[in-house]
Design an enzyme around this catalytic site. Structure first.
Site, PDB file in Angstrom:
ATOM      1  N   ASP A 237       2.629   0.845 -14.495  1.00  0.00           N
ATOM      2  CA  ASP A 237       3.737   0.109 -13.893  1.00  0.00           C
ATOM      3  C   ASP A 237       4.232  -0.885 -14.931  1.00  0.00           C
ATOM      4  O   ASP A 237       3.568  -1.890 -15.231  1.00  0.00           O
ATOM      5  CB  ASP A 237       3.283  -0.613 -12.621  1.00  0.00           C
ATOM      6  CG  ASP A 237       4.476  -1.171 -11.840  1.00  0.00           C
ATOM      7  OD1 ASP A 237       5.565  -1.302 -12.438  1.00  0.00           O
ATOM      8  OD2 ASP A 237       4.296  -1.477 -10.645  1.00  0.00           O
ATOM      9  N   GLU A 239       7.341  -2.271 -14.776  1.00  0.00           N
ATOM     10  CA  GLU A 239       8.421  -2.939 -14.032  1.00  0.00           C
ATOM     11  C   GLU A 239       9.686  -2.079 -14.028  1.00  0.00           C
ATOM     12  O   GLU A 239      10.130  -1.582 -15.054  1.00  0.00           O
ATOM     13  CB  GLU A 239       8.733  -4.346 -14.560  1.00  0.00           C
ATOM     14  CG  GLU A 239       9.702  -5.119 -13.678  1.00  0.00           C
ATOM     15  CD  GLU A 239       9.306  -5.119 -12.186  1.00  0.00           C
ATOM     16  OE1 GLU A 239       9.682  -4.165 -11.481  1.00  0.00           O
ATOM     17  OE2 GLU A 239       8.609  -6.050 -11.736  1.00  0.00           O
ATOM     18  N   GLY A 314       4.815  -5.826  -8.904  1.00  0.00           N
ATOM     19  CA  GLY A 314       5.062  -7.089  -9.592  1.00  0.00           C
ATOM     20  C   GLY A 314       5.877  -8.068  -8.773  1.00  0.00           C
ATOM     21  O   GLY A 314       5.707  -9.285  -8.875  1.00  0.00           O
ATOM     22  N   ASP A 315       6.802  -7.531  -7.938  1.00  0.00           N
ATOM     23  CA  ASP A 315       7.655  -8.389  -7.111  1.00  0.00           C
ATOM     24  C   ASP A 315       7.078  -8.588  -5.716  1.00  0.00           C
ATOM     25  O   ASP A 315       7.800  -8.920  -4.783  1.00  0.00           O
ATOM     26  CB  ASP A 315       9.063  -7.786  -7.029  1.00  0.00           C
ATOM     27  CG  ASP A 315       9.036  -6.360  -6.480  1.00  0.00           C
ATOM     28  OD1 ASP A 315       7.948  -5.868  -6.082  1.00  0.00           O
ATOM     29  OD2 ASP A 315      10.103  -5.711  -6.460  1.00  0.00           O
ATOM     30  N   HIS A 434      -6.401  17.902  14.066  1.00  0.00           N
ATOM     31  CA  HIS A 434      -5.343  16.951  14.410  1.00  0.00           C
ATOM     32  C   HIS A 434      -4.004  17.661  14.398  1.00  0.00           C
ATOM     33  O   HIS A 434      -3.801  18.649  13.680  1.00  0.00           O
ATOM     34  CB  HIS A 434      -5.332  15.741  13.472  1.00  0.00           C
ATOM     35  CG  HIS A 434      -5.037  16.049  12.041  1.00  0.00           C
ATOM     36  ND1 HIS A 434      -3.756  16.173  11.549  1.00  0.00           N
ATOM     37  CD2 HIS A 434      -5.861  16.255  10.985  1.00  0.00           C
ATOM     38  CE1 HIS A 434      -3.813  16.429  10.245  1.00  0.00           C
ATOM     39  NE2 HIS A 434      -5.074  16.497   9.875  1.00  0.00           N
ATOM     40  N   HIS A 481     -10.888   6.328  17.991  1.00  0.00           N
ATOM     41  CA  HIS A 481     -10.533   6.304  19.410  1.00  0.00           C
ATOM     42  C   HIS A 481      -9.643   5.095  19.660  1.00  0.00           C
ATOM     43  O   HIS A 481      -9.804   4.036  19.041  1.00  0.00           O
ATOM     44  CB  HIS A 481     -11.781   6.289  20.305  1.00  0.00           C
ATOM     45  CG  HIS A 481     -12.637   5.075  20.178  1.00  0.00           C
ATOM     46  ND1 HIS A 481     -12.557   3.997  21.025  1.00  0.00           N
ATOM     47  CD2 HIS A 481     -13.597   4.752  19.278  1.00  0.00           C
ATOM     48  CE1 HIS A 481     -13.443   3.083  20.675  1.00  0.00           C
ATOM     49  NE2 HIS A 481     -14.083   3.507  19.603  1.00  0.00           N
ATOM     50  N   ASP A 506     -13.535   1.186  15.574  1.00  0.00           N
ATOM     51  CA  ASP A 506     -13.015   2.391  16.249  1.00  0.00           C
ATOM     52  C   ASP A 506     -13.152   3.649  15.394  1.00  0.00           C
ATOM     53  O   ASP A 506     -13.124   4.763  15.928  1.00  0.00           O
ATOM     54  CB  ASP A 506     -11.539   2.193  16.614  1.00  0.00           C
ATOM     55  CG  ASP A 506     -11.330   1.173  17.721  1.00  0.00           C
ATOM     56  OD1 ASP A 506     -12.316   0.738  18.333  1.00  0.00           O
ATOM     57  OD2 ASP A 506     -10.153   0.815  17.974  1.00  0.00           O
TER      58      ASP A 506
HETATM   59  O1  AHR Z   1       7.918  -0.815 -11.380  1.00  0.00           O
HETATM   60  C1  AHR Z   1       7.751  -0.465 -10.049  1.00  0.00           C
HETATM   61  C2  AHR Z   1       7.965  -1.642  -9.138  1.00  0.00           C
HETATM   62  O2  AHR Z   1       9.302  -2.011  -9.156  1.00  0.00           O
HETATM   63  C3  AHR Z   1       7.273  -2.915  -9.490  1.00  0.00           C
HETATM   64  O3  AHR Z   1       5.912  -2.941  -9.194  1.00  0.00           O
HETATM   65  C4  AHR Z   1       8.021  -3.890  -8.643  1.00  0.00           C
HETATM   66  O4  AHR Z   1       8.003  -5.183  -9.166  1.00  0.00           O
HETATM   67  C5  AHR Z   1       9.426  -3.319  -8.607  1.00  0.00           C
HETATM   68  O5  AHR Z   1       9.868  -3.191  -7.300  1.00  0.00           O
END
Ligand code: AHR
Length: 517
Positions: A237, A239, A314-315, A434, A481, A506
């Site tokens: 990740d 960003e 990150g956000d 299921h 359950h 449960d």
């Molecule tokens: O990069 C993927 C995601 O994008 C990050 O984790 C987040 O900060 C943004 O929404």
């Protein structure tokens, strides 16, 4: 390369001695002496840990401090959970005693380095969390029981909405500085929400643009990058993008990977980064990407901010799910050789779902009854009446039919022989399956969908009693359950029967002698 310091020389000697001892004993997969942890190995490779988090074990051979803190619901008291011995596994018995007859949340995951980069409840950022003040939820401390080296321990079970963070760190890489990280996850617990991450993120919990993060991601979201198969994948990740390689979308070398205990690695340095992964229980690491920064603008040079996140984006996106056992972040770009030694150390640690904390063995061929463990319902058993499945009170005075309806023959899993299927004792060829997330009894129609819907993977009971059964095709969902009906339910999902209230109880079942042998 800088000449080895005295400490590093000592550690190198310890590692070498460990290799010799392991070789003499013939122990597969061990290459470090007892008393050596992953962070000792990173230090000996010249890339020391600047953060080390685990609820299961010490990550330095000499670490004897607290691993994490729990808070119980009954009186809001807190208790630090330490290790059984320096360098050893968690003292889970402390938690079991402290949290007996009440629920407990993990409030702090302590940093085992001297930098105090502890992880606590993630604050609101680009997205508000579901808890008071917009914070994210804390993890249920009992929800991920396992064993490490035969000793009971608990992981950090991240249901959607759960998240940990530290926005005020010390020593974590910023800008384009080099760093490495690994984490051990439950490779069968994931989802397609954003973003089950561990690693480097923004200090203000907001999306500050391409390149402001560098974290390990695990899951099967396909909004950004993805690899082969249906996922889950290990990605980075960075960003505004989960990257599986140099391309923004598909990269053919990043495989679907779902070991029960999964080692995931991401590392980065100027215009160079890598993804690696493997089975934490045995074998080495494979490299899924090793090359230049993505061919998308904004990621070279990187603009890392040096906060640490667990279980969120990150956000503060918090739609993700997963389970974390241990992870570290380093200063400097670790060599593959250093990471391979860390992987050998992880193998030797002995992560497992069996043993004292892994739950009773569920043996194919045996006949059992499955008793609920929630306080309301301990006289109730999973039973069928025709195709309808529910929990029913059964006792020695119940009719022969009611007893047989509550008895099940354990079969090797129809779609996965390591798991189980439950065949009705009195309706041969019909199994619990299921459908629309509810359990019913149905004749095996031979399709692969039926086989999957009728296969459940036993593990230790989520409340510490008996077993819990994960659906093989919805691994985030367990037989549960709810209002005396039986479902496959996730913890805190969108259906009424996914309610987080009493979820661990449960989904925990004690296998008893069958009412009808
Ligand atoms: O990069 C993927 C995601 O994008 C990050 O984790 C987040 O900060 C943004 O929404």
């Amino acid at each position: 390369m800088a000449p080895p310091t005295r400490l590093r020389k000592t550690l190198l000697a310890v590692v070498a001695a460990g290799t010799l001892v392991a070789g003499l004993l013939g122990t597969p997969g061990t290459s470090q002496a007892a008393g050596t942890g992953p962070c000792d190995i990173y230090a000996s490779g010249g890339t020391p840990c600047v953060a080390a988090h685990s609820t299961t074990r010490a990550l330095f051979g000499s670490y004897g401090g607290s691993l994490y803190q729990v808070r119980r619901a009954s009186d809001n008291a807190t208790r630090d959970i330490g290790v059984l011995a320096a360098g050893g596994t968690a003292n889970a018995a402390t938690q079991d005693t402290f949290c007996a007859n009440t629920s407990c949340l993990i409030t702090i995951i302590y940093d085992q380095t001297s930098r105090h980069n502890n992880l606590t409840q993630a604050p609101p950022g680009g997205f508000q969390g579901p808890a008071a003040g917009g914070y994210d939820n804390l993890a249920d401390a009992k929800a991920a029981p396992i064993t490490v080296g035969g000793q009971k321990a608990y992981g950090v079970y991240v249901a959607a909405g759960t998240g940990y963070r530290n926005n005020n760190t010390n020593g974590i890489a910023t800008g384009d500085q080099p760093e490495g990280m690994y984490a051990i996850f439950d490779g069968t617990h994931y989802n397609g929400g954003c973003c089950f991450d561990y690693g480097n993120a923004e200090r203000n919990s907001r999306d500050n643009g391409n390149g402001t993060m560098e974290a390990i991601y695990f899951g099967n979201i396909k909004v950004w990058g993805y690899g082969t198969g249906n996922g889950p994948w290990i990605m980075a990740d960075l960003e505004n993008g989960l990257f599986s390689g140099v391309n923004a979308g598909y990269n053919a070398n990043d495989p679907t990977i779902s070991h029960r205990f999964l080692t995931a690695v991401v590392k980065g340095e100027p215009n160079h980064w890598a993804i690696r992964g493997g089975n934490a229980q045995s074998g080495g690491l494979s490299t899924f990407y090793n090359g230049a920064r993505p061919n998308v603008s904004g990621y070279n040079p990187m603009k890392k901010e040096g906060a640490i996140i667990l279980g969120i984006g990150g956000d503060n996106s918090h739609g993700s799910a997963g389970t974390f056992y241990e992870g570290v972040m380093t200063s400097g770009y670790p060599s593959d050789a250093t990471e391979n030694s860390v992987q050998a150390n992880i193998n030797a640690a002995g992560y497992s779902t069996s043993g004292s904390g892994g739950g009773p063995v569920v043996t194919p061929g045996s006949t059992v009854s499955l008793r609920a463990t929630t306080a309301c319902c301990t006289t109730r058993y999973i039973a069928h009446s025709g195709s309808t499945v529910s929990t029913q009170v059964v006792s020695s005075s119940s009719s022969a039919t009611d007893k047989a309806n509550a008895s099940w023959i354990v079969r090797a899993g129809l779609s996965n022989g390591s798991c189980v299927s439950l065949e009705s004792r009195n309706t041969s060829g019909s199994y619990l399956r299921h459908q629309n997330y509810q359990l019913r009894l149905a004749a095996n129609d031979g399709t692969s969908l039926f086989a999957q819907d009728a296969t459940f993977c036993p593990q230790a009971g989520r409340n510490g009693q008996g077993n819990s059964f994960a659906s093989v095709n919805f691994p985030d969902r367990f037989i549960r359950h709810y209002s005396n009906n039986v479902y496959i339910a996730s913890n805190g999902g969108s259906n009424t029967f996914d309610s987080a209230n009493a979820w661990t109880d449960d989904v925990s079942w004690v296998l008893t002698s069958p009412w009808t042998p």
